[in-house]
Design an enzyme around this catalytic site. Sequence first.
Site, PDB file in Angstrom:
ATOM      1  N   LYS A   1     -12.767   7.487   0.315  1.00  0.00           N
ATOM      2  CA  LYS A   1     -11.973   7.052   1.469  1.00  0.00           C
ATOM      3  C   LYS A   1     -12.319   7.909   2.693  1.00  0.00           C
ATOM      4  O   LYS A   1     -12.397   7.399   3.810  1.00  0.00           O
ATOM      5  CB  LYS A   1     -10.471   7.150   1.150  1.00  0.00           C
ATOM      6  CG  LYS A   1      -9.992   6.063   0.178  1.00  0.00           C
ATOM      7  CD  LYS A   1      -8.500   6.170  -0.098  1.00  0.00           C
ATOM      8  CE  LYS A   1      -8.036   5.080  -1.062  1.00  0.00           C
ATOM      9  NZ  LYS A   1      -6.627   5.164  -1.413  1.00  0.00           N
TER      10      LYS A   1
ATOM     11  N   SER B   1       0.870  -1.183   0.000  1.00  0.00           N
ATOM     12  CA  SER B   1       0.000   0.000   0.000  1.00  0.00           C
ATOM     13  C   SER B   1       0.895   1.217   0.000  1.00  0.00           C
ATOM     14  O   SER B   1       1.647   1.436   0.961  1.00  0.00           O
ATOM     15  CB  SER B   1      -0.908   0.013   1.229  1.00  0.00           C
ATOM     16  OG  SER B   1      -1.535   1.277   1.326  1.00  0.00           O
TER      17      SER B   1
ATOM     18  N   GLU C   1      -8.039   6.970 -14.210  1.00  0.00           N
ATOM     19  CA  GLU C   1      -7.569   7.899 -13.176  1.00  0.00           C
ATOM     20  C   GLU C   1      -6.912   9.152 -13.757  1.00  0.00           C
ATOM     21  O   GLU C   1      -7.070  10.238 -13.211  1.00  0.00           O
ATOM     22  CB  GLU C   1      -6.597   7.189 -12.225  1.00  0.00           C
ATOM     23  CG  GLU C   1      -7.299   6.125 -11.391  1.00  0.00           C
ATOM     24  CD  GLU C   1      -6.389   5.523 -10.342  1.00  0.00           C
ATOM     25  OE1 GLU C   1      -5.946   6.243  -9.440  1.00  0.00           O
ATOM     26  OE2 GLU C   1      -6.089   4.315 -10.439  1.00  0.00           O
TER      27      GLU C   1
ATOM     28  N   HIS D   1     -14.656 -16.149 -26.003  1.00  0.00           N
ATOM     29  CA  HIS D   1     -15.661 -17.083 -25.502  1.00  0.00           C
ATOM     30  C   HIS D   1     -16.836 -16.370 -24.859  1.00  0.00           C
ATOM     31  O   HIS D   1     -17.678 -17.006 -24.238  1.00  0.00           O
ATOM     32  CB  HIS D   1     -14.991 -18.064 -24.533  1.00  0.00           C
ATOM     33  CG  HIS D   1     -13.899 -18.846 -25.207  1.00  0.00           C
ATOM     34  ND1 HIS D   1     -14.127 -20.006 -25.912  1.00  0.00           N
ATOM     35  CD2 HIS D   1     -12.571 -18.570 -25.360  1.00  0.00           C
ATOM     36  CE1 HIS D   1     -12.987 -20.437 -26.439  1.00  0.00           C
ATOM     37  NE2 HIS D   1     -12.026 -19.573 -26.116  1.00  0.00           N
TER      38      HIS D   1
ATOM     39  N   SER E   1       0.252   4.424   0.348  1.00  0.00           N
ATOM     40  CA  SER E   1       0.004   5.330   1.477  1.00  0.00           C
ATOM     41  C   SER E   1       0.207   4.621   2.814  1.00  0.00           C
ATOM     42  O   SER E   1       0.481   5.260   3.821  1.00  0.00           O
ATOM     43  CB  SER E   1      -1.434   5.859   1.416  1.00  0.00           C
ATOM     44  OG  SER E   1      -2.342   4.755   1.530  1.00  0.00           O
TER      45      SER E   1
HETATM   46  C1  F6R Z   1      -4.085   6.624  -6.762  1.00  0.00           C
HETATM   47  C2  F6R Z   1      -4.291   5.233  -7.113  1.00  0.00           C
HETATM   48  C3  F6R Z   1      -5.227   4.384  -6.296  1.00  0.00           C
HETATM   49  C4  F6R Z   1      -4.542   3.858  -5.016  1.00  0.00           C
HETATM   50  C5  F6R Z   1      -5.508   2.962  -4.221  1.00  0.00           C
HETATM   51  C6  F6R Z   1      -4.867   2.297  -3.018  1.00  0.00           C
HETATM   52  O1  F6R Z   1      -3.050   7.181  -7.540  1.00  0.00           O
HETATM   53  O2  F6R Z   1      -3.747   4.794  -8.061  1.00  0.00           O
HETATM   54  O3  F6R Z   1      -5.628   3.308  -7.106  1.00  0.00           O
HETATM   55  O4  F6R Z   1      -3.399   3.143  -5.356  1.00  0.00           O
HETATM   56  O5  F6R Z   1      -6.611   3.707  -3.810  1.00  0.00           O
HETATM   57  O6  F6R Z   1      -4.185   3.213  -2.226  1.00  0.00           O
HETATM   58  P1  F6R Z   1      -2.682   2.879  -1.780  1.00  0.00           P
HETATM   59  O7  F6R Z   1      -1.922   2.727  -3.072  1.00  0.00           O
HETATM   60  O8  F6R Z   1      -2.242   4.045  -1.003  1.00  0.00           O
HETATM   61  O9  F6R Z   1      -2.761   1.623  -1.002  1.00  0.00           O
END
Ligand code: F6R
Length: 350
Positions: A341, A95, A231, A247, A97
């Site tokens: 989020k 992740s 995005e 298919h 972030s």
């Molecule tokens: C934003 C993006 C999103 C995030 C996803 C998960 O640029 O590409 O798809 O990657 O919301 O968040 P992280 O990557 O922080 O776990």
Amino acid sequence: MALDPAGLTSADPAGMLQLISRFPRMCAEAWALAAGVPPPVRPQVVVAAGMGGSGIGGDLLRAVLYDEPAPPVVVVKDYRVPGWVGPQTLLFACSYSGETEETLAAYQQAAERGARCVAITSGGTLLRRARERGDPAVVVPAGLPPRAALPYLFLPMLAVLAAAGAVRSFDDDVAEATDAAAAVAEEMAPGRPDNPARALAAGLVGRLPLIYSATPLLEPAAQRWKDQINENAKTLAGWNTFPELNHNETVGWGMDPDLARRCHVVILRDPREPPRLARRVAITRDLAFARAAGVDEVWARGRGLLARLCSIILIGDFVSWYLALLRGVDPTPVPVIDALKRRLAQEERS
Ligand code: F6R
């Protein structure tokens, strides 16, 4: 499209173009990031858990190791891990972030089942929990939109597996991929005349892009193209892969002609694709895609699969950027993801 430096700054104020152009350099940097991470014991099975821009690296890992004598790779994009996850599993919790709730939950569940876990993140709760548990963590450079950090989120998994003796050395593959990506970045730059990415993006304006990979090995590239169009260019797109689409989805091309004329097909081709798949593409173009507004083919470059995947992914990143500018939208912010989020976090607190 105004592509002088001043025009670029106003159309792309956060500099997504620079980040896309940095992809080759990120590959080289990403390969070194896992150097200090203690290699885990060779696992029986690998789980790559992550969402969105942090999840596609798992799909890439699975594709790159498909033909290798390597442990099976299972990609998890969920709060939950499969029931067989246990001490013989190595789970990568990815992740960017470090705050993505699905990934944090999957990590927690895998850890409770005794799986060995490695975190890949720029910080946040994921890094804190990894430190508390004593799990290894690959800390990637902070401050980027996650989708622009793809090499950092993907290549360290391969490096950790190589260090664990679970896969062969990919040093040469990464070097080739970096070179292939550098050649793409040069060719697709805004200053270049006859720029194929810009021309392709121009054909997608006002249409629904449908990205089809000619082979399952390029499937994650088709998905990444779609995600980046979503995005960066803020528009819907679809993806699928040969031979599976023959298919089911091929039949859907019997849709209303007005709808078909709103769709634009992009086929991701692989110089190594088997002749049988090439025949499928040719016949499907004839039987179904002839009804589309347009069809483009984009070829991956390079010998190794890693180079082929990275090169065609980077072409897609550029296409999504040009499409954003042609649509007059800022490529960087993803306000709907952020709002969602935030609302989920508020509901959790109340
Ligand atoms: C934003 C993006 C999103 C995030 C996803 C998960 O640029 O590409 O798809 O990657 O919301 O968040 P992280 O990557 O922080 O776990």
